[in-house]
Motif scaffolding. Sequence first.
Motif, PDB file in Angstrom:
ATOM      1  N   SER A   1     -66.333 -16.437 -29.440  1.00 52.87           N
ATOM      2  CA  SER A   1     -65.163 -16.248 -28.861  1.00 52.87           C
ATOM      3  C   SER A   1     -64.104 -16.367 -29.732  1.00 52.87           C
ATOM      4  CB  SER A   1     -64.977 -17.051 -27.336  1.00 52.87           C
ATOM      5  OG  SER A   1     -64.847 -18.574 -28.042  1.00 52.87           O
ATOM      6  N   LEU A   2     -62.706 -15.757 -29.448  1.00 52.69           N
ATOM      7  CA  LEU A   2     -61.778 -16.072 -30.186  1.00 52.69           C
ATOM      8  C   LEU A   2     -60.476 -16.244 -29.656  1.00 52.69           C
ATOM      9  CD1 LEU A   2     -60.675 -15.250 -33.214  1.00 52.69           C
ATOM     10  CD2 LEU A   2     -60.003 -12.918 -32.127  1.00 52.69           C
ATOM     11  N   LEU A   3     -59.814 -17.595 -29.950  1.00 53.49           N
ATOM     12  CA  LEU A   3     -58.475 -18.241 -29.602  1.00 53.49           C
ATOM     13  C   LEU A   3     -57.451 -17.335 -30.290  1.00 53.49           C
ATOM     14  CD1 LEU A   3     -56.559 -19.625 -27.814  1.00 53.49           C
ATOM     15  CD2 LEU A   3     -57.323 -21.637 -29.274  1.00 53.49           C
ATOM     16  N   PHE A   4     -56.848 -16.213 -29.699  1.00 52.42           N
ATOM     17  CA  PHE A   4     -55.731 -15.569 -30.947  1.00 52.42           C
ATOM     18  C   PHE A   4     -54.762 -15.025 -29.956  1.00 52.42           C
ATOM     19  CE2 PHE A   4     -55.100 -11.723 -33.622  1.00 52.42           C
ATOM     20  CZ  PHE A   4     -54.940 -12.815 -34.701  1.00 52.42           C
ATOM     21  N   GLY A   5     -53.720 -14.735 -30.672  1.00 50.94           N
ATOM     22  CA  GLY A   5     -52.584 -13.991 -29.950  1.00 50.94           C
ATOM     23  C   GLY A   5     -52.408 -12.741 -30.207  1.00 50.94           C
ATOM     24  N   GLU A   6     -51.875 -11.746 -29.362  1.00 48.72           N
ATOM     25  CA  GLU A   6     -51.653 -10.428 -29.437  1.00 48.72           C
ATOM     26  C   GLU A   6     -50.218 -10.378 -29.276  1.00 48.72           C
ATOM     27  OE1 GLU A   6     -55.917  -8.445 -28.046  1.00 48.72           O
ATOM     28  OE2 GLU A   6     -54.332  -8.517 -26.794  1.00 48.72           O
ATOM     29  N   ILE A   7     -49.327  -9.466 -30.036  1.00 51.34           N
ATOM     30  CA  ILE A   7     -48.100  -8.942 -30.070  1.00 51.34           C
ATOM     31  C   ILE A   7     -47.889  -7.701 -29.642  1.00 51.34           C
ATOM     32  CG2 ILE A   7     -45.967  -8.444 -31.479  1.00 51.34           C
ATOM     33  CD1 ILE A   7     -47.072 -10.206 -33.576  1.00 51.34           C
ATOM     34  N   ILE A   8     -47.307  -7.424 -28.141  1.00 49.40           N
ATOM     35  CA  ILE A   8     -47.275  -6.338 -27.303  1.00 49.40           C
ATOM     36  C   ILE A   8     -45.919  -5.816 -27.739  1.00 49.40           C
ATOM     37  CG2 ILE A   8     -47.769  -5.410 -25.067  1.00 49.40           C
ATOM     38  CD1 ILE A   8     -49.908  -6.932 -26.183  1.00 49.40           C
ATOM     39  N   GLY A   9     -45.614  -4.588 -27.730  1.00 51.77           N
ATOM     40  CA  GLY A   9     -44.497  -3.920 -28.174  1.00 51.77           C
ATOM     41  C   GLY A   9     -43.765  -3.939 -26.920  1.00 51.77           C
ATOM     42  N   ARG A  10     -42.282  -3.435 -26.828  1.00 50.18           N
ATOM     43  CA  ARG A  10     -41.501  -3.107 -25.762  1.00 50.18           C
ATOM     44  C   ARG A  10     -41.868  -2.191 -24.731  1.00 50.18           C
ATOM     45  NH1 ARG A  10     -37.129  -4.500 -27.106  1.00 50.18           N
ATOM     46  NH2 ARG A  10     -37.250  -3.316 -29.435  1.00 50.18           N
ATOM     47  N   GLU A  11     -42.793  -1.191 -25.226  1.00 47.33           N
ATOM     48  CA  GLU A  11     -43.214  -0.283 -24.338  1.00 47.33           C
ATOM     49  C   GLU A  11     -44.548  -0.726 -23.677  1.00 47.33           C
ATOM     50  OE1 GLU A  11     -41.775   2.441 -23.260  1.00 47.33           O
ATOM     51  OE2 GLU A  11     -39.880   2.247 -24.487  1.00 47.33           O
ATOM     52  N   MET A  12     -44.825  -1.714 -23.821  1.00 50.06           N
ATOM     53  CA  MET A  12     -46.179  -2.293 -23.317  1.00 50.06           C
ATOM     54  C   MET A  12     -47.561  -1.530 -23.491  1.00 50.06           C
ATOM     55  SD  MET A  12     -45.337  -5.193 -22.098  1.00 50.06           S
ATOM     56  CE  MET A  12     -44.129  -6.028 -22.146  1.00 50.06           C
ATOM     57  N   ASP A  13     -47.591  -0.781 -24.629  1.00 50.15           N
ATOM     58  CA  ASP A  13     -48.610   0.217 -24.787  1.00 50.15           C
ATOM     59  C   ASP A  13     -49.954  -0.689 -25.326  1.00 50.15           C
ATOM     60  OD1 ASP A  13     -50.313   2.189 -25.627  1.00 50.15           O
ATOM     61  OD2 ASP A  13     -49.402   2.779 -27.528  1.00 50.15           O
ATOM     62  N   LEU A  14     -50.689  -0.935 -24.194  1.00 50.11           N
ATOM     63  CA  LEU A  14     -51.917  -1.698 -24.421  1.00 50.11           C
ATOM     64  C   LEU A  14     -53.102  -1.001 -25.051  1.00 50.11           C
ATOM     65  CD1 LEU A  14     -51.798  -3.661 -21.166  1.00 50.11           C
ATOM     66  CD2 LEU A  14     -50.670  -4.457 -23.259  1.00 50.11           C
ATOM     67  N   PHE A  15     -53.144   0.258 -25.490  1.00 55.39           N
ATOM     68  CA  PHE A  15     -54.045   1.147 -25.776  1.00 55.39           C
ATOM     69  C   PHE A  15     -54.859   0.590 -26.876  1.00 55.39           C
ATOM     70  CE2 PHE A  15     -56.093   4.513 -28.197  1.00 55.39           C
ATOM     71  CZ  PHE A  15     -56.488   5.421 -27.200  1.00 55.39           C
TER      72      PHE A  15
END
Length: 590
Positions: free
Chosen positions: A469-483
């Motif tokens: 498992s990985l404890l990590f962060g993701e940077i999501i852009g303004r348009e919330m493109d989660l693809f």
Amino acid sequence: MKFFQKHNSGKGFDIRGVNKLEEAFQKMSGSEKFVTLFFAFLMLLSVLMFLGQINSHIVVDIPAHGGELKEGVVGFPRFVNPLLSSSEADRDLTILVYSGLMRATPQGDLIHDLAKTHSVSDDGLIYTFTLRDDIKFHDGTRVTSDDVIFTVGKTHDTIIKSPKRANWEGVSVEKISDTEIQFILKEPYTPFLENTTMGILPKHIWENIEPEQFAFSSFNVEPIGSGPYKVSSVSRNSSGIPEFYSLNSFDNYALGKPYIDKVELHFYSNQDQLIESYDSGKIAAINSISSEVASKIEEDGKRIERHPLPRIFGIFFNQNQAPLFSNKEVREALNIAIDRDRIVEEILGGYGTPITSPVPGGVLNQEILNPETINSIDEKTNSRTEIAKNILEEAGWEFDTDKGIMVKETSKSSLELTFSISTSNAAELKKVADIVKESYEAIGAKVNVQLFEIGNLNQDVIRPREYDSLLFGEIIGREMDLFAFWHSSQRNDPGLNISLYTNIRADALLEDIRTISDKKERKEKFLDLENEIASDIPAVFLYSPDFIYVVPKNIKGLQLGTVTTPAERFLDINNWYIRTDRVWQFFATN
């Protein structure tokens, strides 16, 4: 009757009425004179107060040009270039010096910057932009469509290796005229307009620089753009490393000359040096500081602006490496066991937002844990622990007193609730890992926390997907493109689907979200996606951190709003002001 008689001396007019009043005043007794003067004073005071009240209603403060802002940043600039910027120092200067066709606002909208108008074809494949007529670079050269085409073309150059390359893959650009450009997409992509906020390079400066020398050009540290501020001077230390940049407001900025005349950005090696300089008064604004430092500054009565960053931190399960996580009851129990409020309060000092979905900061105001258990959870840690234990026990797990962990016996194998959590050795994530480990061991798990330098974590752990498992962060852009984060096609490097998540319906929703322009319809798709992911529990979502900005109280007009990176605190710096003028309201609105 004549009221005025001209003096023979020619010095003016004799007002007979005034003379009569003077004669009458001289004939008064002392007490009469006192009463007369007293009431005259009251009348004068009343008139002045009345005029003052009228003036306060018709006179307003308006922004005026002048003043300066001195700000500190951890890190040093190397690529003040919209195609190459990678560090926070790079991005801070780039957003001040450069401007794009469009510009984001603190409200999360996109407005025209270098562009005057734009249109989108009915099929969503052709974007046509018309430039403003009076736009110039800092050196006085006119900005034309050639500069736009040149900049986009450089993102495609494999030798330059621009981080922006992925945004422009499959996009061709055509010149219609000096002020008109068309972008042609291979397939509809609603967030495309966000790409056009990229700063535009001046072709006449960069066109003779070979791709191999692009990263070494002096214009990366002494840039010329068309943004709100232009570089006035660069102060370097004895090693040639920039210590601070001095920037002046640009008179011909497309959105209007900024009110604050001068901005200085000072650079430091670490947070301790940054705080020391702030405490000494050398700089007046700082950002991205630890929660402990922010709390102390706030206690001292200083001004702090904050807003949730579109970033999510969580624990992502890798079922390929740890088959244990293929048991849904395990994922559900691990999801329930975490007290997110505790993490935000103890680790972030309250400067964050607990989350339970892949959408950061409660953007959709949804809280999703599990439809069957969410209503039975209260704020007590032991309640979460008991519920998580019950989930495991109902699925056949039992606590083995000899091993000190939960185990599950099946006809084919014996399962033990033991796994590792890989994460960065950053102080914040180490503390979060400790709380997670404590929470999981309270329900009968054995957890091994593995810490890595961020570079090693990316290269040796994340890219080859070698983690339980990985404890990590993701940077999501303004348009919330989660693809990139959840589509099944992104399971392998360089994709960012670190849970290796696969769900046909989720894939379809992610694809739809990319092509739908209607905000209401997109939100509905997001909610469906959230529920789909919540049902599968491929990860335990923990929190979104706040962006923390310490700024002087005399800065007015600042709206922090939506920021995806710290540099975006400067999105509307042209509207900030320090000084004001007082004018009649009529002139302020005309």
